[in-house]
Design a protein around this motif. Structure first.
Motif, short mmCIF file in Angstrom:
data_model
loop_
_atom_site.label_atom_id
_atom_site.label_comp_id
_atom_site.label_asym_id
_atom_site.label_seq_id
_atom_site.Cartn_x
_atom_site.Cartn_y
_atom_site.Cartn_z
N TYR A 66 -3.88 27.38 44.66
CA TYR A 66 -5.15 26.68 44.50
C TYR A 66 -5.23 25.88 43.20
O TYR A 66 -6.11 25.05 43.03
CB TYR A 66 -6.33 27.64 44.62
CG TYR A 66 -6.48 28.68 43.52
CD1 TYR A 66 -6.91 28.33 42.25
CD2 TYR A 66 -6.23 30.02 43.78
CE1 TYR A 66 -7.07 29.27 41.26
CE2 TYR A 66 -6.39 30.98 42.80
CZ TYR A 66 -6.82 30.60 41.54
OH TYR A 66 -6.97 31.55 40.56
N MET A 67 -4.29 26.11 42.27
CA MET A 67 -4.26 25.33 41.03
C MET A 67 -3.39 24.08 41.17
O MET A 67 -3.21 23.35 40.20
CB MET A 67 -3.78 26.21 39.87
CG MET A 67 -4.77 27.31 39.51
SD MET A 67 -4.32 28.24 38.02
CE MET A 67 -3.00 29.27 38.66
N GLY A 68 -2.80 23.87 42.35
CA GLY A 68 -1.96 22.71 42.56
C GLY A 68 -0.49 23.07 42.49
O GLY A 68 -0.08 24.20 42.76
N TRP A 69 0.34 22.09 42.12
CA TRP A 69 1.78 22.28 42.02
C TRP A 69 2.16 22.73 40.62
O TRP A 69 1.61 22.25 39.63
CB TRP A 69 2.53 21.00 42.37
CG TRP A 69 2.53 20.70 43.84
CD1 TRP A 69 1.69 19.87 44.51
CD2 TRP A 69 3.41 21.25 44.81
NE1 TRP A 69 1.98 19.87 45.84
CE2 TRP A 69 3.03 20.71 46.07
CE3 TRP A 69 4.48 22.15 44.76
CZ2 TRP A 69 3.69 21.04 47.25
CZ3 TRP A 69 5.13 22.48 45.93
CH2 TRP A 69 4.74 21.93 47.16
N GLY A 70 3.12 23.64 40.55
CA GLY A 70 3.62 24.11 39.27
C GLY A 70 4.98 24.73 39.45
O GLY A 70 5.60 24.61 40.53
N VAL A 71 5.49 25.39 38.42
CA VAL A 71 6.79 26.04 38.50
C VAL A 71 6.65 27.49 38.08
O VAL A 71 5.80 27.85 37.26
CB VAL A 71 7.85 25.34 37.62
CG1 VAL A 71 8.14 23.94 38.13
CG2 VAL A 71 7.44 25.32 36.15
N THR A 72 7.49 28.33 38.67
CA THR A 72 7.62 29.73 38.26
C THR A 72 8.99 29.92 37.65
O THR A 72 10.00 29.44 38.20
CB THR A 72 7.43 30.67 39.47
OG1 THR A 72 6.08 30.59 39.92
CG2 THR A 72 7.74 32.11 39.10
N LEU A 73 9.03 30.58 36.52
CA LEU A 73 10.27 30.90 35.82
C LEU A 73 10.40 32.41 35.75
O LEU A 73 9.47 33.09 35.28
CB LEU A 73 10.26 30.32 34.39
CG LEU A 73 9.78 28.87 34.21
CD1 LEU A 73 9.80 28.49 32.73
CD2 LEU A 73 10.64 27.90 35.01
N LEU A 74 11.53 32.95 36.20
CA LEU A 74 11.68 34.39 36.30
C LEU A 74 12.75 34.93 35.36
O LEU A 74 13.77 34.28 35.13
CB LEU A 74 12.03 34.77 37.74
CG LEU A 74 10.99 34.43 38.82
CD1 LEU A 74 11.53 34.78 40.20
CD2 LEU A 74 9.67 35.14 38.56
N GLY A 75 12.51 36.13 34.85
CA GLY A 75 13.49 36.84 34.05
C GLY A 75 13.13 36.89 32.58
O GLY A 75 12.24 36.18 32.10
N PRO A 76 13.83 37.75 31.82
CA PRO A 76 13.53 37.91 30.39
C PRO A 76 13.67 36.63 29.58
O PRO A 76 12.90 36.39 28.65
CB PRO A 76 14.53 38.98 29.94
CG PRO A 76 14.89 39.73 31.17
CD PRO A 76 14.84 38.72 32.28
#
Length: 461
Positions: A66-76
């Motif tokens: 609902y906030m639009g397009w973005g990126v997820t970054l995973l890990g320490p």
């Protein structure tokens, strides 16, 4: 003199949210699906949704909600990049605004850079050793007064019971006065505000959760605002009085609105996140009774050395209790994901991400990565011994965030949890129904789906 900060001055004037076309070089879902349905799917099971995306696209992927397009970054490494934020690339305010702006605006988490540093320093007066010792006395008294009334023979729902207790404790530590008849109204206001943070309808239209959240904020602003004149220039060891009399580097007091905003946010953070964390630890001690007994042995040792009331000096001796608390926070982190917005272009793992992009890191996912946490579903407090922690990435465990935005009240959280389990394990046994396997709603703040049925039986022996 420090001039008042206009938040708009902290960010590039041309900063704007990015769209799919700005992120099409990053792996992830394509346009075409409903962002509302994608959000609902995520909220229903965030861990599975993120896990499936990571398996399909890798540790860096674009997403739509609902906030639009973005990126997820995973890990320490992603956690360190975003939370340590050494180049001031990531805005906490602009990340949290779409979630919290209407219900918790201008709390400490909703500030950035020098503005955040200045306000954090001003508020830190309430977390110094002298007031912390006073808080502990109140915690000990409140925990015994309330928890001693819990039935030792009848099963009850633990989550609402501990929620009422933490609210009661917050009244003493934060406000310095007992709750009157408005207690349930205040509790409901906080509940409505937290639920509004993830409401699908983002405008306060009639009969919506967002409307209830906004009305809850209005009530609390009025409640706190009426108290401020009574605290100015007065002595008091509670958070509220400390904030009312705190001064910045130039000797200026906080404004009434700043005090109200900080109280709203910090009460929520202390009340709801502690309720969640203590509930998860009760659950894990209930399904792992051997660990419950090990912690009880440690508590008994501290009691034999210091007496039946937990002292400030004895807190550090509850090492195993602290490790069990940390392990509970690993398995069920009170803030399962942390949003930011990039205010500068940056690069991570070969992907160039433009300024304006929403950036999310996922505490829940990182806390279950097998390469950092072998047999990640197993409850094992010994993961947090000095020896086993030594070679682990320091951003593999981030329930309190990190960097400049590390939770200001983390020591208060440890103290309250230790005070609670010191009393509980001294007097009661946690007994769950036979064969019980609990499940948690993970957002906005984890809570047991069934309220966590439990019997707090009398201690044996």
């Amino acid at each position: 003199m420090n001039a008042p900060v206009n938040p708009k001055d902290l960010y590039p004037a041309d900063l704007k949210p990015v769209g799919f076309e700005d992120l099409q070089h990053v792996p992830g879902p394509v346009p075409g699906g409903s962002k509302t349905l994608r959000t609902i799917k995520f909220l229903r099971d965030p861990r599975k949704t993120i896990g499936d995306m990571a398996e399909k696209f890798g540790p860096v992927f674009r997403r739509q909600d609902y906030m639009g397009w973005g990126v997820t970054l995973l890990g320490p490494e992603a956690n360190e990049l975003v939370l340590f934020n050494k180049d001031k690339v990531f805005s906490s305010k602009l990340g949290w605004d779409p979630v919290l702006e209407l219900v918790f605006p201008n709390g400490l988490m909703m500030m950035d850079f020098e503005h955040h540093r200045s306000q954090r320093k001003t508020l830190s007066v309430a977390f110094k050793p002298a007031p912390m010792k006073v808080y502990l006395n109140g915690l000990n008294e409140g925990i015994e007064r309330v928890a001693s009334t819990w039935s030792a023979t009848e099963q009850f729902k633990f989550y609402p019971a501990i929620k009422n207790l933490t609210l009661d404790l917050a009244a003493g530590s934060f406000l310095g006065l007992p709750w009157g008849p408005e207690a349930q109204k205040i509790n409901q206001a906080f509940t409505d505000m937290v639920l509004a943070s993830v409401a699908i309808v983002r405008r306060p239209l009639p009969f919506t959760q967002m409307r209830r959240g906004v009305k809850g904020r209005e009530y609390l602003c009025e409640f706190f605002g009426a108290e401020i004149p009574k605290r100015r220039g007065k002595e008091g060891d509670d958070f509220f009085t400390q904030f009312c009399n705190a001064e910045d580097d130039d000797g200026n007091p906080l404004t009434p609105q700043e005090i109200v905003d900080h109280m709203n946010f910090l009460m929520m953070a202390a009340h709801d996140t502690l309720t969640s964390s203590i509930s998860s630890m009760v659950y894990y001690l209930g399904v792992n009774p051997e660990w419950q007994e090990k912690l009880r042995e440690e508590v008994d040792g501290v009691r034999s050395r210091h007496g039946d009331v937990l002292t400030y000096e004895a807190l550090n001796e509850l090492e195993l209790v602290e490790m069990a608390f940390k392990e509970s926070l690993r398995l069920v982190p009170p803030v399962p994901m942390i949003p930011r917005r990039a205010v500068k272009d940056f690069e991570f793992q070969g992907y160039k991400i433009p300024a304006g992009a929403g950036v999310g890191i996922n505490t829940l996912y990182t806390h279950h990565m097998e390469e950092h946490w072998p047999d990640p579903e197993r409850f094992d407090p010994l993961r947090f011994t000095t020896q086993l922690s030594a070679n682990r990435h320091k951003y593999a465990w981030v329930p309190f965030g990190g960097g400049a935005h590390m939770c200001l009240g983390l020591h208060f959280a440890y103290m309250q949890a230790k005070a609670f389990f010191f009393y509980l394990l001294s007097n009661r046994r946690i007994v769950l129904p036979d064969g019980y396997q609990g499940a948690f709603h993970m957002v906005p703040i984890p809570r047991p789906k069934d309220g966590l049925p439990v019997t707090m039986a009398a201690r044996q022996g």
